[in-house]
Write a protein that holds these residues in place. Structure first.
Motif, short mmCIF file in Angstrom:
data_model
loop_
_atom_site.label_atom_id
_atom_site.label_comp_id
_atom_site.label_asym_id
_atom_site.label_seq_id
_atom_site.Cartn_x
_atom_site.Cartn_y
_atom_site.Cartn_z
N GLY A 116 -0.73 -8.13 -2.12
CA GLY A 116 -0.34 -6.75 -1.99
C GLY A 116 -0.02 -6.32 -0.58
N ARG A 117 -0.11 -7.26 0.35
CA ARG A 117 0.21 -6.95 1.74
C ARG A 117 1.72 -6.77 1.88
NH1 ARG A 117 -1.90 -10.91 6.41
NH2 ARG A 117 -0.50 -10.28 8.07
N GLN B 135 -0.19 4.68 -2.89
CA GLN B 135 0.87 3.97 -2.17
C GLN B 135 2.20 4.08 -2.91
OE1 GLN B 135 -1.46 0.27 -1.81
NE2 GLN B 135 -0.92 0.35 0.37
N SER C 232 -1.73 -1.54 3.66
CA SER C 232 -1.68 -2.88 3.07
C SER C 232 -1.90 -3.98 4.12
CB SER C 232 -0.35 -3.11 2.36
OG SER C 232 0.69 -3.34 3.29
#
Length: 130
Positions: free
Chosen positions: A34-35, A52, A26
């Motif tokens: 979405g990091r 993930q 990410s």
């Protein structure tokens, strides 16, 4: 330190390494898209999808199986079981966990479950040595 003791350390580190893969992937995303967010890690994990999300689930499973494996190694050693056999079983457990994680990430559910049972079986074999 015995090989089995090193395996306990490895088993303790595997859950963090597993979710670390998802966090690392990410890192290339823009913030807010979405990091990984270290300020809100649970919110970030709740929004995961695909491999993930499976990495996060594999992390949780790693924490769930950890007490059994640690107790099995400690009790086998306290019971003066054959250290070579304890080491071999502990290495087998780590190998099975690595296969389990790979299968989880690849979404191979039936085989993953069989590998999970094998890992539990290894821990039970260790316990029986105690």
């Amino acid at each position: 330190m015995t090989i089995a003791n090193w395996c306990v350390l490895a088993a303790c580190m595997l859950p963090a390494a597993t979710v670390g893969l998802a966090k690392l992937a990410s890192a290339k995303l823009p913030s807010g898209a979405g990091r990984y967010d270290n300020k809100q890690p649970r919110d970030w994990a709740a929004g995961l999808t695909g491999w993930q999300a499976r990495a996060n689930a594999a992390q949780m499973n790693g924490f769930e199986i950890l007490p059994l494996f640690i107790a099995a190694v400690v009790l086998a050693q306290q019971g003066h079981g054959d250290q070579g056999r304890i080491d071999t079983l502990a290495l087998g457990f780590i190998g099975l966990r690595l296969v389990y994680i790979a299968l989880y990430l690849a979404n191979v559910d039936a085989l993953r479950t069989l590998v999970w049972f094998a890992g539990v079986g290894v821990s039970i074999a260790l316990l029986a040595m105690g």
